[in-house]
Design a protein around this motif. Structure first.
Motif, PDB file in Angstrom:
ATOM      1  N   ILE A 136     -41.926 -25.736 -45.915  1.00  0.00           N
ATOM      2  CA  ILE A 136     -40.580 -25.598 -45.379  1.00  0.00           C
ATOM      3  C   ILE A 136     -40.616 -25.835 -43.877  1.00  0.00           C
ATOM      4  O   ILE A 136     -41.423 -25.226 -43.169  1.00  0.00           O
ATOM      5  N   LEU A 137     -39.762 -26.723 -43.387  1.00  0.00           N
ATOM      6  CA  LEU A 137     -39.594 -26.903 -41.951  1.00  0.00           C
ATOM      7  C   LEU A 137     -38.450 -26.007 -41.492  1.00  0.00           C
ATOM      8  O   LEU A 137     -37.316 -26.140 -41.971  1.00  0.00           O
ATOM      9  N   VAL A 138     -38.746 -25.087 -40.568  1.00  0.00           N
ATOM     10  CA  VAL A 138     -37.728 -24.191 -40.022  1.00  0.00           C
ATOM     11  C   VAL A 138     -37.489 -24.584 -38.568  1.00  0.00           C
ATOM     12  O   VAL A 138     -38.414 -24.590 -37.762  1.00  0.00           O
ATOM     13  N   VAL A 139     -36.241 -24.896 -38.232  1.00  0.00           N
ATOM     14  CA  VAL A 139     -35.883 -25.319 -36.882  1.00  0.00           C
ATOM     15  C   VAL A 139     -34.936 -24.279 -36.295  1.00  0.00           C
ATOM     16  O   VAL A 139     -33.797 -24.140 -36.751  1.00  0.00           O
ATOM     17  N   GLU A 140     -35.424 -23.553 -35.292  1.00  0.00           N
ATOM     18  CA  GLU A 140     -34.671 -22.433 -34.708  1.00  0.00           C
ATOM     19  C   GLU A 140     -35.114 -22.262 -33.258  1.00  0.00           C
ATOM     20  O   GLU A 140     -36.318 -22.258 -32.978  1.00  0.00           O
ATOM     21  N   ASP A 141     -34.145 -22.124 -32.331  1.00  0.00           N
ATOM     22  CA  ASP A 141     -34.507 -22.033 -30.913  1.00  0.00           C
ATOM     23  C   ASP A 141     -34.715 -20.605 -30.427  1.00  0.00           C
ATOM     24  O   ASP A 141     -35.162 -20.399 -29.298  1.00  0.00           O
TER      25      ASP A 141
ATOM     26  N   LEU B 103     -28.650 -25.793 -31.837  1.00  0.00           N
ATOM     27  CA  LEU B 103     -29.931 -26.092 -31.208  1.00  0.00           C
ATOM     28  C   LEU B 103     -29.697 -26.737 -29.848  1.00  0.00           C
ATOM     29  O   LEU B 103     -28.688 -27.414 -29.647  1.00  0.00           O
ATOM     30  N   PRO B 104     -30.620 -26.558 -28.912  1.00  0.00           N
ATOM     31  CA  PRO B 104     -30.481 -27.242 -27.617  1.00  0.00           C
ATOM     32  C   PRO B 104     -30.672 -28.746 -27.786  1.00  0.00           C
ATOM     33  O   PRO B 104     -31.511 -29.197 -28.559  1.00  0.00           O
ATOM     34  N   GLY B 105     -29.874 -29.538 -27.066  1.00  0.00           N
ATOM     35  CA  GLY B 105     -29.984 -30.988 -27.186  1.00  0.00           C
ATOM     36  C   GLY B 105     -29.386 -31.471 -28.492  1.00  0.00           C
ATOM     37  O   GLY B 105     -28.178 -31.392 -28.703  1.00  0.00           O
ATOM     38  N   LEU B 106     -30.228 -31.935 -29.370  1.00  0.00           N
ATOM     39  CA  LEU B 106     -29.794 -32.419 -30.683  1.00  0.00           C
ATOM     40  C   LEU B 106     -29.457 -31.231 -31.575  1.00  0.00           C
ATOM     41  O   LEU B 106     -30.326 -30.436 -31.923  1.00  0.00           O
ATOM     42  N   SER B 107     -28.196 -31.079 -31.937  1.00  0.00           N
ATOM     43  CA  SER B 107     -27.782 -29.931 -32.744  1.00  0.00           C
ATOM     44  C   SER B 107     -28.291 -30.042 -34.173  1.00  0.00           C
ATOM     45  O   SER B 107     -28.701 -31.119 -34.626  1.00  0.00           O
ATOM     46  N   GLY B 108     -28.239 -28.917 -34.888  1.00  0.00           N
ATOM     47  CA  GLY B 108     -28.631 -28.936 -36.292  1.00  0.00           C
ATOM     48  C   GLY B 108     -27.765 -29.867 -37.117  1.00  0.00           C
ATOM     49  O   GLY B 108     -28.239 -30.520 -38.054  1.00  0.00           O
ATOM     50  N   LEU B 109     -26.483 -29.956 -36.750  1.00  0.00           N
ATOM     51  CA  LEU B 109     -25.571 -30.844 -37.461  1.00  0.00           C
ATOM     52  C   LEU B 109     -25.960 -32.306 -37.228  1.00  0.00           C
ATOM     53  O   LEU B 109     -26.004 -33.109 -38.168  1.00  0.00           O
ATOM     54  N   ASP B 110     -26.260 -32.640 -35.970  1.00  0.00           N
ATOM     55  CA  ASP B 110     -26.691 -34.010 -35.663  1.00  0.00           C
ATOM     56  C   ASP B 110     -28.038 -34.320 -36.306  1.00  0.00           C
ATOM     57  O   ASP B 110     -28.276 -35.445 -36.753  1.00  0.00           O
ATOM     58  N   LEU B 111     -28.916 -33.328 -36.320  1.00  0.00           N
ATOM     59  CA  LEU B 111     -30.214 -33.514 -36.957  1.00  0.00           C
ATOM     60  C   LEU B 111     -30.045 -33.795 -38.448  1.00  0.00           C
ATOM     61  O   LEU B 111     -30.717 -34.658 -39.025  1.00  0.00           O
TER      62      LEU B 111
END
Length: 239
Positions: A13-18, A64-72
């Protein structure tokens, strides 16, 4: 980017969280539930992780900073080799219109923070079950490929492939004997909006050939002059 080394059974699982504290807590709890976990603190790091590994699902924080989760999520859905990746959006937004927006962007599911690890685990298990058909073992001639474990074998021996060669083989073995042009391979492997020199395809095809073809074995990657490449078990000159 950080990957846990221990071998588990539920998947990667890739978890992306700032938020570092929340990221650490999610990683720990998911590991306790039997997952392997890769982490990223921003969208750009997440893209790098997606290029170098193939997670079974991704949990993306919306803000998320920069590239948002929605954009990602949009980037993932636009990339041929990642468009089927199960994506769960995790956010503090509670408006139903936000949930609809997230799902319309391509997310498979949506959870509002804070949520329990039980709920997150249940949603991930449902996503993985839903996408399980993508993990069927693939075969062609004496070549076999397991997309879930990234194990590739030919005539019973293990093969070692780089990430790009793995994606190339995954595409070719799912479409045996179909000829792909270099331009088509570029779009499918690297994506529509990423600039890569067309000669790069030839380099990776050579690496793929070297990886899967042993001494005295039939070259399973057929070059079709002025057309492209195909996975084929008909020797050159017999077509």
């Amino acid at each position: 980017m950080n990957t846990t080394p221990s071998a588990r059974t539920k998947g990667l699982i890739l978890v992306v969280e700032d938020d570092p504290a929340l990221l650490l807590m999610m990683r720990y709890n998911l590991e306790q539930r039997g997952y392997r976990v890769e982490t990223a603190a921003d969208g750009e790091s997440a893209l790098l992780a997606l290029e170098t590994s193939r997670p079974d699902a991704a949990v993306l924080d919306w803000m998320l900073p920069g590239l948002s989760g929605l954009d990602l999520c949009r980037r993932i859905r636009a990339h041929p080799s990642m468009r089927d990746l199960p994506v769960l959006l995790l956010t503090a937004r509670t408006d139903e219109r936000d949930a609809i927006r997230g799902l319309d962007t391509g997310a498979d599911d949506y959870l509002v923070k804070p949520c329990s690890i039980d709920t997150l685990d249940a949603r991930l298990r449902a996503l993985l079950r839903r996408h399980q058909s993508s993990y069927d073992v693939l075969s062609f001639a004496d070549l076999t490929m397991d997309p879930e474990t990234h194990r590739v074998e030919r005539a019973g021996r293990n093969l070692t492939l780089g990430p790009t060669e793995f994606r190339l083989l995954d595409l070719l073995i799912r479409n045996p004997r179909k000829v792909f042009s270099r331009e088509d391979l570029l779009k499918r492997i690297w994506g529509q909006n990423i600039h890569v020199e067309i000669r790069t395809i030839d380099v990776h095809i050579r690496r793929l050939r070297k990886a899967i073809n042993g001494p005295g074995e039939l070259d399973l990657v057929r070059t079709v002059r002025a057309a492209g490449y195909a996975l084929d078990d008909v020797p050159e000159g017999d077509t």
